[in-house]
Design a protein around this motif. Structure first.
Motif, PDB file in Angstrom:
ATOM      1  N   LEU A  99       0.834  -1.192   0.000  1.00 30.77           N
ATOM      2  CA  LEU A  99       0.000   0.000   0.000  1.00 30.77           C
ATOM      3  C   LEU A  99       0.874   1.250   0.000  1.00 30.77           C
ATOM      4  O   LEU A  99       1.961   1.259   0.577  1.00 30.77           O
ATOM      5  N   PRO A 100       0.410   2.314  -0.653  1.00 34.34           N
ATOM      6  CA  PRO A 100       1.126   3.593  -0.519  1.00 34.34           C
ATOM      7  C   PRO A 100       1.194   3.967   0.954  1.00 34.34           C
ATOM      8  O   PRO A 100       0.301   3.646   1.749  1.00 34.34           O
ATOM      9  N   PRO A 101       2.241   4.655   1.361  1.00 34.87           N
ATOM     10  CA  PRO A 101       2.412   4.956   2.794  1.00 34.87           C
ATOM     11  C   PRO A 101       1.291   5.813   3.377  1.00 34.87           C
ATOM     12  O   PRO A 101       1.071   5.780   4.591  1.00 34.87           O
ATOM     13  N   ASP A 102       0.574   6.576   2.525  1.00 32.06           N
ATOM     14  CA  ASP A 102      -0.495   7.424   3.054  1.00 32.06           C
ATOM     15  C   ASP A 102      -1.871   6.774   2.952  1.00 32.06           C
ATOM     16  O   ASP A 102      -2.883   7.397   3.273  1.00 32.06           O
ATOM     17  N   ALA A 103      -1.935   5.512   2.514  1.00 28.43           N
ATOM     18  CA  ALA A 103      -3.211   4.813   2.395  1.00 28.43           C
ATOM     19  C   ALA A 103      -3.573   4.167   3.723  1.00 28.43           C
ATOM     20  O   ALA A 103      -2.754   3.489   4.350  1.00 28.43           O
ATOM     21  N   ASP A 104      -4.797   4.384   4.170  1.00 25.92           N
ATOM     22  CA  ASP A 104      -5.260   3.782   5.419  1.00 25.92           C
ATOM     23  C   ASP A 104      -5.464   2.290   5.193  1.00 25.92           C
ATOM     24  O   ASP A 104      -6.319   1.891   4.386  1.00 25.92           O
ATOM     25  N   PRO A 110      -4.889  -4.391  -0.539  1.00 29.17           N
ATOM     26  CA  PRO A 110      -3.516  -4.506  -1.051  1.00 29.17           C
ATOM     27  C   PRO A 110      -3.423  -5.366  -2.310  1.00 29.17           C
ATOM     28  O   PRO A 110      -2.685  -6.350  -2.363  1.00 29.17           O
ATOM     29  N   VAL A 111      -4.212  -5.019  -3.319  1.00 30.82           N
ATOM     30  CA  VAL A 111      -4.171  -5.690  -4.612  1.00 30.82           C
ATOM     31  C   VAL A 111      -4.044  -4.622  -5.682  1.00 30.82           C
ATOM     32  O   VAL A 111      -4.751  -3.611  -5.637  1.00 30.82           O
ATOM     33  N   ASP A 112      -3.141  -4.833  -6.629  1.00 28.30           N
ATOM     34  CA  ASP A 112      -2.842  -3.820  -7.637  1.00 28.30           C
ATOM     35  C   ASP A 112      -3.691  -4.055  -8.885  1.00 28.30           C
ATOM     36  O   ASP A 112      -3.421  -4.969  -9.663  1.00 28.30           O
ATOM     37  N   PHE A 113      -4.729  -3.229  -9.063  1.00 28.69           N
ATOM     38  CA  PHE A 113      -5.550  -3.267 -10.268  1.00 28.69           C
ATOM     39  C   PHE A 113      -5.223  -2.109 -11.212  1.00 28.69           C
ATOM     40  O   PHE A 113      -5.896  -1.939 -12.224  1.00 28.69           O
ATOM     41  N   ASP A 114      -4.212  -1.321 -10.894  1.00 24.71           N
ATOM     42  CA  ASP A 114      -3.927  -0.140 -11.712  1.00 24.71           C
ATOM     43  C   ASP A 114      -3.613  -0.505 -13.156  1.00 24.71           C
ATOM     44  O   ASP A 114      -3.873   0.283 -14.069  1.00 24.71           O
ATOM     45  N   GLY A 172     -20.474  22.190   1.538  1.00 24.11           N
ATOM     46  CA  GLY A 172     -19.825  22.670   2.754  1.00 24.11           C
ATOM     47  C   GLY A 172     -18.320  22.601   2.612  1.00 24.11           C
ATOM     48  O   GLY A 172     -17.773  22.305   1.542  1.00 24.11           O
ATOM     49  N   ALA A 173     -17.631  22.868   3.708  1.00 24.68           N
ATOM     50  CA  ALA A 173     -16.166  22.815   3.758  1.00 24.68           C
ATOM     51  C   ALA A 173     -15.744  21.620   4.595  1.00 24.68           C
ATOM     52  O   ALA A 173     -16.379  21.287   5.607  1.00 24.68           O
ATOM     53  N   ALA A 174     -14.690  20.963   4.162  1.00 30.50           N
ATOM     54  CA  ALA A 174     -14.207  19.779   4.868  1.00 30.50           C
ATOM     55  C   ALA A 174     -12.719  19.643   4.608  1.00 30.50           C
ATOM     56  O   ALA A 174     -12.100  20.466   3.922  1.00 30.50           O
ATOM     57  N   THR A 175     -12.148  18.605   5.171  1.00 33.44           N
ATOM     58  CA  THR A 175     -10.758  18.263   4.887  1.00 33.44           C
ATOM     59  C   THR A 175     -10.682  16.786   4.536  1.00 33.44           C
ATOM     60  O   THR A 175     -11.581  16.001   4.880  1.00 33.44           O
ATOM     61  N   ILE A 176      -9.621  16.421   3.863  1.00 32.38           N
ATOM     62  CA  ILE A 176      -9.401  15.002   3.570  1.00 32.38           C
ATOM     63  C   ILE A 176      -8.870  14.353   4.837  1.00 32.38           C
ATOM     64  O   ILE A 176      -7.756  14.646   5.284  1.00 32.38           O
ATOM     65  N   GLY A 177      -9.682  13.508   5.430  1.00 31.94           N
ATOM     66  CA  GLY A 177      -9.290  12.869   6.683  1.00 31.94           C
ATOM     67  C   GLY A 177      -8.705  11.491   6.512  1.00 31.94           C
ATOM     68  O   GLY A 177      -8.089  10.948   7.433  1.00 31.94           O
ATOM     69  N   ARG A 178      -8.883  10.903   5.313  1.00 30.75           N
ATOM     70  CA  ARG A 178      -8.404   9.529   5.094  1.00 30.75           C
ATOM     71  C   ARG A 178      -8.236   9.336   3.596  1.00 30.75           C
ATOM     72  O   ARG A 178      -9.016   9.860   2.788  1.00 30.75           O
ATOM     73  N   LYS A 179      -7.209   8.566   3.216  1.00 28.34           N
ATOM     74  CA  LYS A 179      -6.994   8.206   1.824  1.00 28.34           C
ATOM     75  C   LYS A 179      -6.982   6.681   1.709  1.00 28.34           C
ATOM     76  O   LYS A 179      -6.466   5.993   2.598  1.00 28.34           O
ATOM     77  N   ALA A 180      -7.538   6.158   0.632  1.00 28.43           N
ATOM     78  CA  ALA A 180      -7.617   4.706   0.479  1.00 28.43           C
ATOM     79  C   ALA A 180      -7.216   4.299  -0.931  1.00 28.43           C
ATOM     80  O   ALA A 180      -7.566   4.952  -1.913  1.00 28.43           O
ATOM     81  N   PHE A 181      -6.480   3.193  -1.016  1.00 32.13           N
ATOM     82  CA  PHE A 181      -5.985   2.597  -2.258  1.00 32.13           C
ATOM     83  C   PHE A 181      -6.884   1.413  -2.586  1.00 32.13           C
ATOM     84  O   PHE A 181      -7.027   0.492  -1.798  1.00 32.13           O
TER      85      PHE A 181
END
Length: 269
Positions: A99-104, A110-114, A172-181
């Motif tokens: 997983l990318p280091p910033d992916a929760d 953890p499977v690469d479909f790219d 509304g306004a928000a922030t990115i709290g989580r990233k997922a791969f």
């Protein structure tokens, strides 16, 4: 004829009949009874027709991609990105991946479909920034159905998106709290109440309605349950058809994922 002569004649005729008739013959002085009916044979039981082969149960998800077929029995990747041929056996796209280091890891697969994504299926282009936001800000214009990533210097990357249906649109306004791969998909409990046939959870795959990446929007520490994510219905891009989430082509959301970090400001207008 006298009575005695009549009886004598009858006895003579009866004697002659005894010699002429078969031994098992029977004589009746009245109409013989009708012959006994032949016993009816029970009809042979009819063979039941073979059961019709039932089609596989296929259900539709109604989270962010209404009308997209999702095979809940096998959970397999029945969707193929337009413009991409079926990958050869063992090709990239079916392998486990770090997983990318910033992916929760709790929300990623953890499977690469790219390798099965059509990176030519993209809408991104650099334009004059119409948002007035600082560099690094994500702005979603639901009326235009466009998403902008501000680069600074009056420039922004523009992407076409799908936005929420009437009654589900969120602003509304928000922030990115989580990233997922290749995110797994867990429908909110409210959605499961509306559609109890949906799976409680689905791992990341090509047919997953969240697509290749997901950016989860938070207000403070509270998950808004809305997100920016990919799709398995590319024809929906440019429409108002999601349940409130912001949907992008897989190639576009992969590009945006690489530009933003947790804590990035997102403005939905």
């Amino acid at each position: 004829m006298s009575r005695s002569k009549l009886l004598q004649s009858l006895l003579i005729l009866a004697g002659l009949g005894a010699f002429a008739a078969p031994a098992n013959a029977q004589f009746f002085f009245f109409d013989p009874p009708p012959p006994a009916p032949e016993p009816r044979m029970a009809p042979e039981p009819r063979m039941a027709p073979p059961p019709r082969r039932q089609p596989r149960v296929v259900r539709r998800d109604d989270d962010d991609d209404p009308g997209v077929v999702v095979d809940l029995q096998s959970g397999g990747a029945i969707y193929r990105e337009p413009g991409v041929d079926a990958p050869p056996r063992g090709a990239r796209g079916t392998n486990y991946a770090a997983l990318p280091p910033d992916a929760d890891p709790n929300y990623s697969t953890p499977v690469d479909f790219d390798g099965q994504v059509n990176f030519k299926l993209t809408t991104q282009k650099t334009v004059s920034d119409p948002t007035g936001e600082a560099a690094g800000t994500v702005t979603v214009n639901t009326r235009q159905r466009k998403l902008y990533y501000s680069l600074g210097g009056g420039q922004a990357v523009q992407y076409s998106i799908a936005v929420g249906k009437a009654g589900f649109a969120w602003k509304g306004a928000a922030t990115i709290g989580r990233k997922a791969f290749w995110p797994g998909w867990t429908p909110p409990k409210e959605m499961l109440q509306r559609h109890p046939d949906l799976p409680e959870h689905m791992e990341g795959a090509l047919n997953n309605p969240l697509g290749a990446r997901a950016l989860y929007l938070f207000q403070g520490k509270t998950d808004t349950l809305f997100r920016i994510h990919g799709t398995n219905e590319p024809k929906s891009i440019g429409t108002a058809s999601s349940s409130g989430c912001i949907r992008m082509h897989n190639a576009d959301v992969i590009d945006l994922y690489g530009r933003v970090a947790a804590g990035t400001k997102v403005v939905v207008m």
